[in-house]
Motif scaffolding. Structure first.
Motif, PDB file in Angstrom:
ATOM      1  N   GLU A  47      -2.576  27.731 -10.964  1.00 29.40           N
ATOM      2  CA  GLU A  47      -1.671  27.023 -11.886  1.00 29.40           C
ATOM      3  C   GLU A  47      -0.969  28.007 -12.818  1.00 29.40           C
ATOM      4  O   GLU A  47       0.225  27.862 -13.110  1.00 29.40           O
ATOM      5  CB  GLU A  47      -2.460  25.994 -12.692  1.00 29.40           C
ATOM      6  N   ASN A  50       1.675  29.858 -10.921  1.00 25.94           N
ATOM      7  CA  ASN A  50       2.823  28.989 -10.718  1.00 25.94           C
ATOM      8  C   ASN A  50       3.717  28.971 -11.958  1.00 25.94           C
ATOM      9  O   ASN A  50       4.946  29.017 -11.855  1.00 25.94           O
ATOM     10  CB  ASN A  50       2.348  27.577 -10.370  1.00 25.94           C
ATOM     11  N   ILE A 108       0.121  21.293  -9.571  1.00 27.02           N
ATOM     12  CA  ILE A 108      -0.639  21.275  -8.332  1.00 27.02           C
ATOM     13  C   ILE A 108      -1.426  19.972  -8.241  1.00 27.02           C
ATOM     14  O   ILE A 108      -1.997  19.521  -9.233  1.00 27.02           O
ATOM     15  CB  ILE A 108      -1.618  22.469  -8.264  1.00 27.02           C
ATOM     16  N   THR A 300       4.141  22.276  -5.178  1.00 25.18           N
ATOM     17  CA  THR A 300       2.732  21.997  -4.896  1.00 25.18           C
ATOM     18  C   THR A 300       2.258  20.729  -5.594  1.00 25.18           C
ATOM     19  O   THR A 300       1.085  20.387  -5.540  1.00 25.18           O
ATOM     20  CB  THR A 300       1.858  23.187  -5.319  1.00 25.18           C
TER      21      THR A 300
END
Length: 335
Positions: A47, A50, A108, A300
């Motif tokens: 995370e 990302n 995600i 995602t």
């Protein structure tokens, strides 16, 4: 979550102490933010990667090195003094911003929201504001969070599906949070030079104060994004400015602004999502479908995958709708 009261409570909050400790001067700002997201925010390495647009392995190495440096520093478990606290504040605010965004738009998995995470970010920002009540950027960040979180009740349908900003039932927005957030924006603007969180809060306030999507003051939003872009140089700000420019001047203008982002946001799903939206506005269904599908394959977040895939599918059977803003991503300046 518990809400500490008063400066003494905030000073004794172990989480807030840990937050400032992780933003240690021995660390680079990027490493400090990554470590705090892991140690305080509870985000996974994936995370965090990302959020920073870097590979997961790179982020894992960054976090590991940051832990080693903090451990070797021997810093006691306590809040730093006022001078050092001010030096670390920028990283602290950036961390809180990222934690909130990950809670408001989970990057995600199957959940659109992680309310506990965004709630913790708001709690910590309130605690930070009690420590620094006259800091305009602290107040601006809290305002941004409240004004954004006010929309959360209307962002998901019965099945957890994402509802875009233009289609949200605005009667479900939390008016108390909006009132508090707008008051904080006004207050924040009175404390010295205007910073990036104050500008983002001002943009969000313009959206929240529009009773209908048709009432949105897009020229004002475009002007504020112009200031924010010059201040930060952040490509995500340019992405949002392109949307605002399209709403004011037409999709061709927005698409032209996106041309300079192909290298800086290469492979990022939001660039494809915005392109799809602007091509849809322009009536180019084939190009819109291609970009929506590309965006769906790259994100995602399962709710965003479904939203973008559905958008593409519907374009095959429906005429393009009027120019409307893309779905609600939360904060406007995601790193």
């Amino acid at each position: 979550m518990r809400e500490p009261r008063g400066c003494d409570a905030a000073d004794s909050d172990d989480t807030l102490i840990l937050l400032f400790m992780c933003c240690h001067p021995a660390l680079t700002p990027a490493s400090a933010i990554a470590l705090t997201l892991r140690a305080v925010g509870g985000l996974t390495t994936a995370e965090i990667a990302n959020a920073f647009l870097v590979p997961e392995a790179t982020m894992a190495q960054r976090i590991s090195r940051a832990k080693q440096r903090v451990k070797a520093s021997g810093v006691p478990f306590q809040l730093p003094g006022s001078d050092e606290r001010a030096e670390r504040l920028r990283s602290v605010l950036h961390v809180l911003y990222l934690i909130f965004n990950e809670g408001y738009v989970s990057s995600i998995g199957r959940d659109l929201h992680r309310a506990g995470l965004s709630g913790e970010a708001i709690r910590l920002t309130r605690a930070t504001r009690r420590l620094l009540p006259d800091n305009g950027e602290v107040s601006g960040l809290l305002a941004l969070m409240l004004l954004t979180d006010a929309r959360r009740p209307a962002r998901a349908g019965p099945g957890g599906e994402l509802i875009p900003l233009a289609d949200q039932d605005r009667t479900r927005w939390d008016r108390n949070l909006i009132t508090e957030g707008v008051a904080l924006v006004v207050e924040a603007m009175s404390h010295g030079p205007v910073g990036e969180y104050q500008l983002q809060a001002a943009i969000t306030a313009v959206h929240d104060e529009a009773a209908r999507v048709e009432d949105t003051d897009w020229p004002q939003i475009l002007a504020l994004y112009g200031l924010l872009e010059r201040m930060t140089g952040n490509p995500m700000v340019t992405l949002n400015r392109a949307i605002a420019a399209a709403m004011v001047h037409g999709p061709a203008t927005g698409l032209a602004l996106l041309e300079g982002l192909d290298e800086r946001l290469a492979g990022h799903y939001r660039l494809d999502a915005v392109r799809g939206h602007l091509f849809e506005m322009a009536g180019d269904a084939d190009a819109a479908v291609a970009h929506y599908r590309a965006a769906s394959s790259r994100t995602t977040s399962i709710p965003e995958q479904h939203y973008l895939a559905t958008r593409a599918a519907r374009l095959r059977t429906q005429a393009p709708g009027p120019g409307r803003p893309i779905h609600d991503h939360g904060g406007s300046d995601t790193p």
